[in-house]
Design a protein around this motif. Structure first.
Motif, PDB file in Angstrom:
ATOM      1  N   ASN A   1      72.387  69.423  72.792  1.00 59.96           N
ATOM      2  CA  ASN A   1      72.017  68.609  71.632  1.00 59.96           C
ATOM      3  C   ASN A   1      73.154  67.673  71.298  1.00 59.96           C
ATOM      4  O   ASN A   1      74.319  68.062  71.296  1.00 59.96           O
ATOM      5  CB  ASN A   1      71.721  69.493  70.428  1.00 59.96           C
ATOM      6  CG  ASN A   1      70.283  69.948  70.410  1.00 59.96           C
ATOM      7  OD1 ASN A   1      69.478  69.551  71.243  1.00 59.96           O
ATOM      8  ND2 ASN A   1      69.963  70.786  69.458  1.00 59.96           N
TER       9      ASN A   1
ATOM     10  N   LEU B   1      70.738  61.933  67.881  1.00 61.57           N
ATOM     11  CA  LEU B   1      70.219  61.732  69.234  1.00 61.57           C
ATOM     12  C   LEU B   1      69.883  63.093  69.809  1.00 61.57           C
ATOM     13  O   LEU B   1      70.749  63.957  69.910  1.00 61.57           O
ATOM     14  CB  LEU B   1      71.246  61.015  70.103  1.00 61.57           C
ATOM     15  CG  LEU B   1      70.798  60.658  71.511  1.00 61.57           C
ATOM     16  CD1 LEU B   1      69.670  59.640  71.475  1.00 61.57           C
ATOM     17  CD2 LEU B   1      71.963  60.119  72.320  1.00 61.57           C
TER      18      LEU B   1
ATOM     19  N   PRO C   1      68.037  65.426  72.939  1.00 66.37           N
ATOM     20  CA  PRO C   1      67.413  65.472  74.258  1.00 66.37           C
ATOM     21  C   PRO C   1      65.920  65.734  74.068  1.00 66.37           C
ATOM     22  O   PRO C   1      65.533  66.639  73.332  1.00 66.37           O
ATOM     23  CB  PRO C   1      68.077  66.662  74.947  1.00 66.37           C
ATOM     24  CG  PRO C   1      69.249  67.028  74.114  1.00 66.37           C
ATOM     25  CD  PRO C   1      68.989  66.519  72.735  1.00 66.37           C
TER      26      PRO C   1
ATOM     27  N   HIS D   1      65.641  62.701  79.140  1.00 67.14           N
ATOM     28  CA  HIS D   1      65.014  61.847  78.133  1.00 67.14           C
ATOM     29  C   HIS D   1      65.698  62.080  76.791  1.00 67.14           C
ATOM     30  O   HIS D   1      66.115  63.206  76.495  1.00 67.14           O
ATOM     31  CB  HIS D   1      63.527  62.194  77.975  1.00 67.14           C
ATOM     32  CG  HIS D   1      62.694  61.782  79.130  1.00 67.14           C
ATOM     33  ND1 HIS D   1      62.079  60.557  79.195  1.00 67.14           N
ATOM     34  CD2 HIS D   1      62.361  62.425  80.270  1.00 67.14           C
ATOM     35  CE1 HIS D   1      61.400  60.468  80.331  1.00 67.14           C
ATOM     36  NE2 HIS D   1      61.553  61.591  80.992  1.00 67.14           N
ATOM     37  N   PHE D   2      65.775  61.025  75.973  1.00 68.36           N
ATOM     38  CA  PHE D   2      66.390  61.134  74.652  1.00 68.36           C
ATOM     39  C   PHE D   2      65.519  60.447  73.607  1.00 68.36           C
ATOM     40  O   PHE D   2      64.865  59.445  73.888  1.00 68.36           O
ATOM     41  CB  PHE D   2      67.777  60.472  74.631  1.00 68.36           C
ATOM     42  CG  PHE D   2      68.775  61.169  75.486  1.00 68.36           C
ATOM     43  CD1 PHE D   2      69.520  62.224  74.985  1.00 68.36           C
ATOM     44  CD2 PHE D   2      68.972  60.769  76.794  1.00 68.36           C
ATOM     45  CE1 PHE D   2      70.441  62.878  75.787  1.00 68.36           C
ATOM     46  CE2 PHE D   2      69.895  61.419  77.602  1.00 68.36           C
ATOM     47  CZ  PHE D   2      70.639  62.481  77.097  1.00 68.36           C
TER      48      PHE D   2
ATOM     49  N   ARG E   1      65.818  57.060  78.801  1.00 74.69           N
ATOM     50  CA  ARG E   1      65.996  58.144  79.757  1.00 74.69           C
ATOM     51  C   ARG E   1      67.156  57.798  80.665  1.00 74.69           C
ATOM     52  O   ARG E   1      67.540  56.629  80.807  1.00 74.69           O
ATOM     53  CB  ARG E   1      64.720  58.435  80.537  1.00 74.69           C
ATOM     54  CG  ARG E   1      64.385  57.406  81.579  1.00 74.69           C
ATOM     55  CD  ARG E   1      63.124  57.794  82.339  1.00 74.69           C
ATOM     56  NE  ARG E   1      62.875  56.824  83.389  1.00 74.69           N
ATOM     57  CZ  ARG E   1      61.707  56.626  83.942  1.00 74.69           C
ATOM     58  NH1 ARG E   1      60.656  57.337  83.558  1.00 74.69           N
ATOM     59  NH2 ARG E   1      61.564  55.732  84.904  1.00 74.69           N
TER      60      ARG E   1
ATOM     61  N   LEU F   1      75.918  58.280  74.069  1.00 72.82           N
ATOM     62  CA  LEU F   1      75.649  58.626  75.469  1.00 72.82           C
ATOM     63  C   LEU F   1      76.897  58.455  76.331  1.00 72.82           C
ATOM     64  O   LEU F   1      77.202  59.308  77.165  1.00 72.82           O
ATOM     65  CB  LEU F   1      74.507  57.790  76.017  1.00 72.82           C
ATOM     66  CG  LEU F   1      73.123  58.273  75.623  1.00 72.82           C
ATOM     67  CD1 LEU F   1      72.066  57.242  75.967  1.00 72.82           C
ATOM     68  CD2 LEU F   1      72.794  59.600  76.270  1.00 72.82           C
TER      69      LEU F   1
END
Length: 155
Positions: free
Chosen positions: A5, A15, A17, A59-60, A73, A106
Motif C-alpha cells: 500500500n 495511492l 494498488p 494497477h494503481f 498501470r 511511484l
C-alpha cells in the motif's frame, strides 16, 4: 513486482494498488472516463489482456479526499525498468497536483529497485512530464490515433 500500500499526505491524495476486484474496477472506470468517454478511444483498444486481476503488471488507483481521481498501470519490461501505462487524471481534478503527486510517489516507491521509468506520453502533455523531470527520447509517433512521444526518467 507487486507494491505494498502506498499513501502520502500531499493534498489528501492516497495511492492504492488496485489489486482487488473492486479497486481494479474503480481504476478501470477512471480510465474509461478519460480515455473512452473524453478522448474517444474505443474500449476495445484502451483495455487489454493486462486489465484483469492477477495480470503481470501493477494497477494503481489514486484517491483525493476519498474520491477516485487518477489511475495507471505499470509493467516491468526489463530488469531495473518500470514502464507507466494508461496514466490519467479525471478532467475535473486536473491542475490540483494529482498527476505530479502520483508520479512522485511511484518514483519514490520504485527507486530502490528500478533505475529508469519509461512511458509513452501524448504529445500535447509532453510539457507536464518534462516539468516532472522526464526527457523525450523519440520523434512523434501515432498510438491509438493520437500523437505520442517516448519519455524516460532516470531514478
Amino acid at each position: 513486482m507487486r507494491p505494498n500500500n502506498l499513501s502520502f499526505p500531499l493534498s489528501g491524495i492516497v495511492l492504492l494498488p488496485a489489486d482487488s476486484d473492486a479497486l481494479l474496477a474503480a481504476a478501470l472506470a477512471v480510465r474509461r472516463a478519460v480515455f473512452t468517454v473524453e478522448h474517444g478511444i474505443p474500449q476495445s483498444v484502451e483495455q487489454d489482456d493486462l486489465d484483469h486481476p492477477g495480470a503481470d503488471c501493477a494497477h494503481f488507483l489514486a484517491r483525493l479526499g476519498g474520491r477516485d481521481a487518477a489511475a495507471l498501470r505499470c509493467i516491468f519490461p526489463a530488469p531495473g525498468v518500470v514502464r507507466l501505462q494508461r496514466f490519467c487524471v479525471l478532467p475535473e481534478l486536473r491542475g490540483l497536483g494529482v498527476g505530479k503527486a502520483v508520479l512522485t510517489e511511484l518514483e519514490n516507491r520504485y527507486r530502490p529497485a528500478m533505475r529508469r521509468v519509461e512511458l509513452d506520453a501524448k504529445f500535447r502533455v509532453e510539457g507536464f512530464y518534462k516539468a516532472c523531470g522526464y526527457r523525450t527520447v523519440s520523434e512523434i509517433f501515432l498510438e491509438a490515433g493520437a500523437e505520442h512521444v517516448k519519455m524516460v526518467k532516470d531514478l
